[in-house]
Design an enzyme around this catalytic site. Structure first.
Site, PDB file in Angstrom:
ATOM      1  N   ASP A   1      -4.810  -1.990   7.117  1.00 26.19           N
ATOM      2  CA  ASP A   1      -3.584  -2.452   7.776  1.00 26.19           C
ATOM      3  C   ASP A   1      -3.403  -3.972   7.687  1.00 26.19           C
ATOM      4  O   ASP A   1      -4.358  -4.718   7.514  1.00 26.19           O
ATOM      5  CB  ASP A   1      -3.616  -2.073   9.266  1.00 26.19           C
ATOM      6  CG  ASP A   1      -3.371  -0.591   9.498  1.00 26.19           C
ATOM      7  OD1 ASP A   1      -3.412   0.185   8.527  1.00 26.19           O
ATOM      8  OD2 ASP A   1      -3.140  -0.221  10.663  1.00 26.19           O
TER       9      ASP A   1
ATOM     10  N   HIS B   1       4.286  -0.986   8.234  1.00 27.31           N
ATOM     11  CA  HIS B   1       3.584  -1.405   9.456  1.00 27.31           C
ATOM     12  C   HIS B   1       4.409  -2.464  10.194  1.00 27.31           C
ATOM     13  O   HIS B   1       3.847  -3.313  10.875  1.00 27.31           O
ATOM     14  CB  HIS B   1       2.212  -1.942   9.064  1.00 27.31           C
ATOM     15  CG  HIS B   1       1.216  -2.044  10.192  1.00 27.31           C
ATOM     16  ND1 HIS B   1       1.039  -1.065  11.145  1.00 27.31           N
ATOM     17  CD2 HIS B   1       0.320  -3.023  10.517  1.00 27.31           C
ATOM     18  CE1 HIS B   1       0.084  -1.438  11.992  1.00 27.31           C
ATOM     19  NE2 HIS B   1      -0.356  -2.623  11.642  1.00 27.31           N
TER      20      HIS B   1
ATOM     21  N   HIS C   1       4.609  -7.313  12.948  1.00 31.34           N
ATOM     22  CA  HIS C   1       3.527  -6.783  13.778  1.00 31.34           C
ATOM     23  C   HIS C   1       3.756  -6.988  15.278  1.00 31.34           C
ATOM     24  O   HIS C   1       2.851  -7.391  16.025  1.00 31.34           O
ATOM     25  CB  HIS C   1       2.187  -7.421  13.351  1.00 31.34           C
ATOM     26  CG  HIS C   1       1.007  -6.523  13.601  1.00 31.34           C
ATOM     27  ND1 HIS C   1       0.349  -6.467  14.816  1.00 31.34           N
ATOM     28  CD2 HIS C   1       0.361  -5.646  12.801  1.00 31.34           C
ATOM     29  CE1 HIS C   1      -0.659  -5.607  14.730  1.00 31.34           C
ATOM     30  NE2 HIS C   1      -0.662  -5.080  13.515  1.00 31.34           N
TER      31      HIS C   1
ATOM     32  N   HIS D   1      -8.858  -3.223   8.203  1.00 32.06           N
ATOM     33  CA  HIS D   1      -7.829  -4.246   7.999  1.00 32.06           C
ATOM     34  C   HIS D   1      -8.161  -5.082   6.768  1.00 32.06           C
ATOM     35  O   HIS D   1      -9.316  -5.455   6.575  1.00 32.06           O
ATOM     36  CB  HIS D   1      -7.723  -5.152   9.228  1.00 32.06           C
ATOM     37  CG  HIS D   1      -7.288  -4.416  10.462  1.00 32.06           C
ATOM     38  ND1 HIS D   1      -8.168  -3.703  11.242  1.00 32.06           N
ATOM     39  CD2 HIS D   1      -6.067  -4.261  11.030  1.00 32.06           C
ATOM     40  CE1 HIS D   1      -7.504  -3.140  12.248  1.00 32.06           C
ATOM     41  NE2 HIS D   1      -6.232  -3.456  12.145  1.00 32.06           N
TER      42      HIS D   1
HETATM   43 ZN    ZN Z   1      -1.869  -3.775  12.520  1.00 30.49          ZN
END
Ligand code: ZN
Length: 279
Positions: free
Chosen positions: A99, A150, A154, A244
């Site tokens: 991510d 995503h 964020h 991540h």
């Molecule tokens: Zn994230």
């Protein structure tokens, strides 16, 4: 420029998909909703026209809102109340997700490792990162990875108005479509926090929502060994792993992948990408 054109194109696609959905041709709906055939190979469990396993395993997703009489967007995407937490799996299948990227400092190393072991993964990218790393999205496309949405920046979506949520998601889908070659079919909310508006907007845009089963908490930089342990300890059929590739120093995440990936493969796991299991 292109934003208006893209939106127009997407609306046309969705309208076309709705017409096909009304005709009840499941396999074609999937094609139309994405605008193009899926880039990767058909799921191990069967073709999109036969999405349900004959014998649902213990790991099969519980029937969330997408299965059976739940509301659906016109093109067949279910409006969920909860994201998927794992994927339907027969045998030792797992999904790796990364991510917040792409980040040119870390993402290329992750892609190198995945390529070395001939493994496909899913990258939930942020628009503000993707915008200046379009070559990395093109590489993901070339190497068979899935790129999901995503959001742009964020945010915690529950603090935003519906129109802001839509803008965060829609802008990101546009960047992905430009750089990756097709619009995303998967969405993951920042911090794993969805709300009703988000589920509805995702369905409107033809995206399903995927959370995760194992959180490596790699963003806390717990040490490469700890990340490796969390993945290997949690490994099981259908598990979705969260890591991540951006948002800070992700060298531990890069190193950990080099360790746990060959171990998972040696243990007989097949690493795959999520498949749309309905329509
Ligand atoms: Zn994230």
């Amino acid at each position: 420029m292109k934003k208006d054109q893209l939106l127009t194109r997407r609306r046309a696609l969705l309208a076309g998909a709705a017409a096909v959905a009304a005709a009840g041709t499941a396999g074609v709906v999937e094609l139309a909703a994405g605008g193009k055939p899926a880039r990767s190979a058909p799921p191990a469990g069967g073709s999109p026209a036969h999405p349900l396993p004959q014998k649902p395993s213990a790991y099969r997703l519980r029937p969330l809102t997408g299965y059976g009489g739940a509301p659906r967007a016109p093109h067949g995407t279910p409006v969920r109340h909860k994201p998927l937490m794992e994927v339907p799996a027969r045998g030792r299948t797992m999904v790796l997700t990364f991510d917040d990227g792409p980040d040119p400092r870390y993402t290329p190393h992750i892609l190198d490792t995945l390529r070395e072991y001939d493994v496909r993964a899913t990258f939930f990218v942020c628009g503000e990162q993707a915008e200046w790393n379009t070559k990395l999205l093109a590489r993901m496309a070339d190497e068979g990875h899935v790129v999901g949405n995503h959001t742009w920046s964020h945010p915690l979506l529950t603090r935003l108005s519906r129109s802001r949520i839509r803008s965060e998601i829609e802008r990101t889908s546009d960047v992905i479509e430009d750089a990756y070659g097709e619009p995303p079919q998967w969405f993951r909310a920042p911090y794993g926090v969805w709300n009703r508006a988000t589920f509805q907007i995702c369905a409107d845009l033809g995206m399903d929502s995927l959370a995760w089963t194992i959180d490596t908490e790699d963003w806390t930089r717990p040490g490469t060994g700890t990340i490796v342990h969390r993945v290997e300890h949690g490994a099981a059929p259908g598990v979705v792993v969260l890591s991540h590739d951006a948002g800070g120093n992700r060298s531990q995440s890069v190193q950990a992948l080099r360790s746990y990936l060959p171990h998972l493969l040696d243990s007989g796991y097949q690493l795959t990408v999520p498949r749309r299991q309905y329509v």
